[in-house]
Motif scaffolding. Structure first.
Motif, PDB file in Angstrom:
ATOM      1  N   LEU A   1       0.756  -1.456  -0.067  1.00  0.00           N
ATOM      2  CA  LEU A   1       0.041   0.284   0.348  1.00  0.00           C
ATOM      3  C   LEU A   1       0.925   1.417  -0.260  1.00  0.00           C
ATOM      4  CD1 LEU A   1      -2.460  -1.004   3.124  1.00  0.00           C
ATOM      5  CD2 LEU A   1      -3.175  -0.337  -0.145  1.00  0.00           C
ATOM      6  N   GLY A   2       2.036   1.372  -0.636  1.00  0.00           N
ATOM      7  CA  GLY A   2       2.494   2.675  -0.405  1.00  0.00           C
ATOM      8  C   GLY A   2       1.936   2.980  -1.571  1.00  0.00           C
ATOM      9  N   ALA A   3       2.908   4.971  -1.062  1.00  0.00           N
ATOM     10  CA  ALA A   3       1.300   5.803  -2.081  1.00  0.00           C
ATOM     11  C   ALA A   3       2.433   5.655  -3.776  1.00  0.00           C
ATOM     12  CB  ALA A   3       2.764   7.374  -1.245  1.00  0.00           C
ATOM     13  N   GLY A   4       3.676   5.299  -3.779  1.00  0.00           N
ATOM     14  CA  GLY A   4       3.609   5.432  -5.527  1.00  0.00           C
ATOM     15  C   GLY A   4       2.356   4.529  -5.913  1.00  0.00           C
ATOM     16  N   ARG A   5       3.655   3.147  -5.107  1.00  0.00           N
ATOM     17  CA  ARG A   5       2.599   2.035  -5.678  1.00  0.00           C
ATOM     18  C   ARG A   5       1.182   2.452  -6.148  1.00  0.00           C
ATOM     19  NH1 ARG A   5       3.602  -3.961  -5.596  1.00  0.00           N
ATOM     20  NH2 ARG A   5       4.855  -3.236  -3.978  1.00  0.00           N
ATOM     21  N   MET A   6      -0.128   2.956  -5.254  1.00  0.00           N
ATOM     22  CA  MET A   6      -0.889   2.912  -5.172  1.00  0.00           C
ATOM     23  C   MET A   6      -1.970   4.776  -6.291  1.00  0.00           C
ATOM     24  SD  MET A   6      -2.323   1.091  -3.291  1.00  0.00           S
ATOM     25  CE  MET A   6      -1.360  -0.041  -4.277  1.00  0.00           C
ATOM     26  N   THR A   7      -0.492   5.223  -6.343  1.00  0.00           N
ATOM     27  CA  THR A   7      -0.675   5.883  -6.847  1.00  0.00           C
ATOM     28  C   THR A   7      -0.940   5.748  -9.173  1.00  0.00           C
ATOM     29  OG1 THR A   7       0.217   7.925  -5.359  1.00  0.00           O
ATOM     30  CG2 THR A   7       0.116   8.478  -8.207  1.00  0.00           C
ATOM     31  N   ARG A   8       0.040   5.118  -8.461  1.00  0.00           N
ATOM     32  CA  ARG A   8       0.946   4.401 -10.220  1.00  0.00           C
ATOM     33  C   ARG A   8      -0.878   4.015 -10.584  1.00  0.00           C
ATOM     34  NH1 ARG A   8       5.371   3.505  -7.851  1.00  0.00           N
ATOM     35  NH2 ARG A   8       5.158   1.662  -7.691  1.00  0.00           N
ATOM     36  N   ARG A   9      -1.086   2.790 -10.014  1.00  0.00           N
ATOM     37  CA  ARG A   9      -2.825   1.746  -9.997  1.00  0.00           C
ATOM     38  C   ARG A   9      -3.568   2.395  -9.957  1.00  0.00           C
ATOM     39  NH1 ARG A   9      -4.256  -3.742  -6.437  1.00  0.00           N
ATOM     40  NH2 ARG A   9      -6.347  -3.832  -7.195  1.00  0.00           N
ATOM     41  N   PHE A  10      -4.017   3.473  -8.903  1.00  0.00           N
ATOM     42  CA  PHE A  10      -5.063   4.482  -9.212  1.00  0.00           C
ATOM     43  C   PHE A  10      -5.267   5.669  -9.515  1.00  0.00           C
ATOM     44  CE2 PHE A  10      -5.289   0.610  -6.041  1.00  0.00           C
ATOM     45  CZ  PHE A  10      -7.328  -0.268  -5.929  1.00  0.00           C
ATOM     46  N   LEU A  11      -4.413   6.550  -9.325  1.00  0.00           N
ATOM     47  CA  LEU A  11      -4.381   7.082  -9.191  1.00  0.00           C
ATOM     48  C   LEU A  11      -2.940   7.871 -11.076  1.00  0.00           C
ATOM     49  CD1 LEU A  11      -4.247   8.494  -5.719  1.00  0.00           C
ATOM     50  CD2 LEU A  11      -6.279   8.385  -7.533  1.00  0.00           C
ATOM     51  N   PRO A  12      -3.145   7.582 -11.875  1.00  0.00           N
ATOM     52  CA  PRO A  12      -2.767   7.832 -12.889  1.00  0.00           C
ATOM     53  C   PRO A  12      -2.393   9.110 -13.405  1.00  0.00           C
ATOM     54  CG  PRO A  12      -4.188   6.234 -14.194  1.00  0.00           C
ATOM     55  CD  PRO A  12      -4.410   6.526 -12.358  1.00  0.00           C
ATOM     56  N   GLU A  13      -3.816  10.038 -13.344  1.00  0.00           N
ATOM     57  CA  GLU A  13      -3.622  11.313 -13.712  1.00  0.00           C
ATOM     58  C   GLU A  13      -2.828  12.225 -12.519  1.00  0.00           C
ATOM     59  OE1 GLU A  13      -6.006  10.189 -10.730  1.00  0.00           O
ATOM     60  OE2 GLU A  13      -6.340   9.951 -12.599  1.00  0.00           O
ATOM     61  N   ALA A  14      -2.272  12.032 -11.964  1.00  0.00           N
ATOM     62  CA  ALA A  14      -1.852  12.864 -11.155  1.00  0.00           C
ATOM     63  C   ALA A  14      -0.583  12.708 -10.695  1.00  0.00           C
ATOM     64  CB  ALA A  14      -1.749  11.808  -8.979  1.00  0.00           C
ATOM     65  N   ARG A  15       0.426  11.397 -11.943  1.00  0.00           N
ATOM     66  CA  ARG A  15       1.169  11.332 -12.028  1.00  0.00           C
ATOM     67  C   ARG A  15       1.781  12.617 -12.694  1.00  0.00           C
ATOM     68  NH1 ARG A  15       2.276   5.366 -13.441  1.00  0.00           N
ATOM     69  NH2 ARG A  15       4.471   6.126 -13.841  1.00  0.00           N
ATOM     70  N   THR A  16       1.170  12.888 -13.811  1.00  0.00           N
ATOM     71  CA  THR A  16       1.038  13.841 -15.156  1.00  0.00           C
ATOM     72  C   THR A  16       0.612  15.269 -14.952  1.00  0.00           C
ATOM     73  OG1 THR A  16      -1.666  13.464 -15.916  1.00  0.00           O
ATOM     74  CG2 THR A  16       0.915  11.835 -16.909  1.00  0.00           C
ATOM     75  N   GLY A  17       0.319  15.564 -13.753  1.00  0.00           N
ATOM     76  CA  GLY A  17      -0.154  17.244 -12.607  1.00  0.00           C
ATOM     77  C   GLY A  17      -1.412  17.514 -13.034  1.00  0.00           C
ATOM     78  N   GLY A  18      -2.166  16.075 -12.783  1.00  0.00           N
ATOM     79  CA  GLY A  18      -3.601  15.991 -13.611  1.00  0.00           C
ATOM     80  C   GLY A  18      -4.443  16.437 -11.398  1.00  0.00           C
ATOM     81  N   ARG A  19      -5.924  16.448 -11.704  1.00  0.00           N
ATOM     82  CA  ARG A  19      -6.594  15.899 -10.192  1.00  0.00           C
ATOM     83  C   ARG A  19      -7.208  14.620 -10.254  1.00  0.00           C
ATOM     84  NH1 ARG A  19     -11.322  20.218 -10.494  1.00  0.00           N
ATOM     85  NH2 ARG A  19      -9.702  21.519 -10.373  1.00  0.00           N
ATOM     86  N   PRO A  20      -7.204  14.039  -9.633  1.00  0.00           N
ATOM     87  CA  PRO A  20      -7.029  12.851  -9.011  1.00  0.00           C
ATOM     88  C   PRO A  20      -8.382  12.236  -8.806  1.00  0.00           C
ATOM     89  CG  PRO A  20      -6.573  13.588  -7.218  1.00  0.00           C
ATOM     90  CD  PRO A  20      -6.367  14.769  -7.410  1.00  0.00           C
ATOM     91  N   ASP A  21      -9.151  11.959  -9.329  1.00  0.00           N
ATOM     92  CA  ASP A  21     -10.947  11.356 -10.029  1.00  0.00           C
ATOM     93  C   ASP A  21     -11.033  10.560  -8.707  1.00  0.00           C
ATOM     94  OD1 ASP A  21     -12.261   8.740 -10.570  1.00  0.00           O
ATOM     95  OD2 ASP A  21     -12.435   9.907 -11.835  1.00  0.00           O
ATOM     96  N   LEU A  22     -12.022  11.359  -8.328  1.00  0.00           N
ATOM     97  CA  LEU A  22     -12.768  11.405  -6.917  1.00  0.00           C
ATOM     98  C   LEU A  22     -13.189   9.361  -6.990  1.00  0.00           C
ATOM     99  CD1 LEU A  22     -14.976  14.412  -6.530  1.00  0.00           C
ATOM    100  CD2 LEU A  22     -12.711  13.802  -5.271  1.00  0.00           C
ATOM    101  N   ARG A  23     -13.895   8.958  -8.094  1.00  0.00           N
ATOM    102  CA  ARG A  23     -14.063   7.293  -7.438  1.00  0.00           C
ATOM    103  C   ARG A  23     -13.120   6.953  -7.301  1.00  0.00           C
ATOM    104  NH1 ARG A  23     -17.662   5.686 -12.760  1.00  0.00           N
ATOM    105  NH2 ARG A  23     -18.960   7.248 -11.438  1.00  0.00           N
TER     106      ARG A  23
END
Length: 315
Positions: free
Chosen positions: A159-181
């Motif tokens: 449940l690392g922050a980087g792992r969860m970002t890559r899996r659930f929140l890819p848009e955040a990696r490119t500077g975007g807003r996380p998807d609420l769903r």
């Protein structure tokens, strides 16, 4: 003696040099880090790329040069989740050893949790009573609890922050807003993994003190009003569940590029803040923790303390 710790993590390669002796406070003398984001060089086939290997090799060589300049008597090494979980991880480490002479030691998630627990126990002392420790890394979440210096229970969850970002929140990696769903899906995923872990961690009774370490927790605490780094290591800092909930409501609605501009946020990790916040809140909820104390010591200090203890045993 002067000890160096070379820590190869999912986000960075970190060299910490301290002046240390048995029973004394490990005094930091030098701190260097190289941002590699090794976990992002591991593809869907679980293979670390050639570019990732080359970046690791360059960082290890630079760390060796610095350790020599700093006059280290010994350099302790550890490798955490990114290399540990790559299918070719051991092959990469063999090639690094052949080219640099440095043998990077693979540390299991459970051992990470135990070493971090040792550092936190030494920081807060025996008066902390039964201790519960959270540590969010790039690839994993380490948890440990117990009364002694060696925890009764030590766990590692993916449940690392980087792992969860890559899996659930890819848009955040490119500077975007996380998807609420996606944030809600991450919250549910984390809760499912934490439920059985919480039972094990609380089997010995409720904690007297709950502490959290890692860059993720320090950043979350800073964003909810904790003292800045400039206040020094001994400034009391905490993160509350209520404050974390308010912070999540904020970071879920702005772009990670905007988060990177906030005071106390490392630009290279800003995209991981929403994911890290969800995991932190899920962990605190699962263990019914209203607040955590932030501890400045973590894995690297645990490695140093364990080594100093072993020197005493060798006498």
């Amino acid at each position: 003696m002067r000890l160096g710790v070379l820590d190869v993590g999912s986000n960075t390669v970190h060299l910490l040099v301290v002046e240390a002796h048995r029973g004394g406070h490990p005094t930091p003398q030098h701190d260097d880090r190289w941002l590699l984001r090794l976990a992002e060089h591991v593809g869907d086939d679980d293979v670390l790329s050639k570019d990732g290997e080359k970046a690791l090799l360059r960082a290890v060589r630079k760390a060796c040069e610095q350790a020599e300049k700093q006059g280290c008597d010994e350099v302790l090494t550890l490798v955490t989740s990114a290399i540990r979980e790559a299918r070719n991880g051991m092959e990469v480490l063999d090639r690094v050893r052949e080219k640099t002479g440095v043998e990077l030691q693979v540390t299991s998630g459970e051992e990470e949790a135990r070493l971090t627990f040792l550092a936190v126990r030494r920081w807060f002392g025996w008066s902390a009573g039964r201790l519960l420790v959270f540590d969010i890394g790039g690839g994993s979440l380490e948890l440990a609890s117990g009364l002694d210096e060696d925890p009764d229970v030590a766990l590692s969850l993916p449940l690392g922050a980087g792992r969860m970002t890559r899996r659930f929140l890819p848009e955040a990696r490119t500077g975007g807003r996380p998807d609420l769903r996606a944030l809600a899906e991450l919250d549910e995923h984390a809760a499912d993994l934490l439920k059985p872990a919480a039972k094990k961690l609380l089997a010995g009774g409720p904690p007297d003190l709950v502490a959290a370490t890692s860059k993720t927790f320090r950043t979350l605490a800073r964003l909810t009003g904790a003292a800045p780094y400039s206040a020094g290591l001994r400034a009391p800092r905490q993160l509350t569940l209520d404050g974390l909930g308010q912070l999540l409501g904020f970071v879920a609605r702005i772009e990670s590029s905007a988060l990177a501009e906030l005071q106390g946020v490392s630009p290279d990790r800003a995209h991981q803040i929403p994911g890290g916040a969800v995991v932190a809140r899920a962990a605190m909820r699962a263990l019914d923790v209203p607040s955590v104390r932030i501890c400045p010591w973590a894995l690297r200090e645990g490695v140093i303390l364990r080594r100093l203890d072993s020197l005493e045993d060798e006498r």
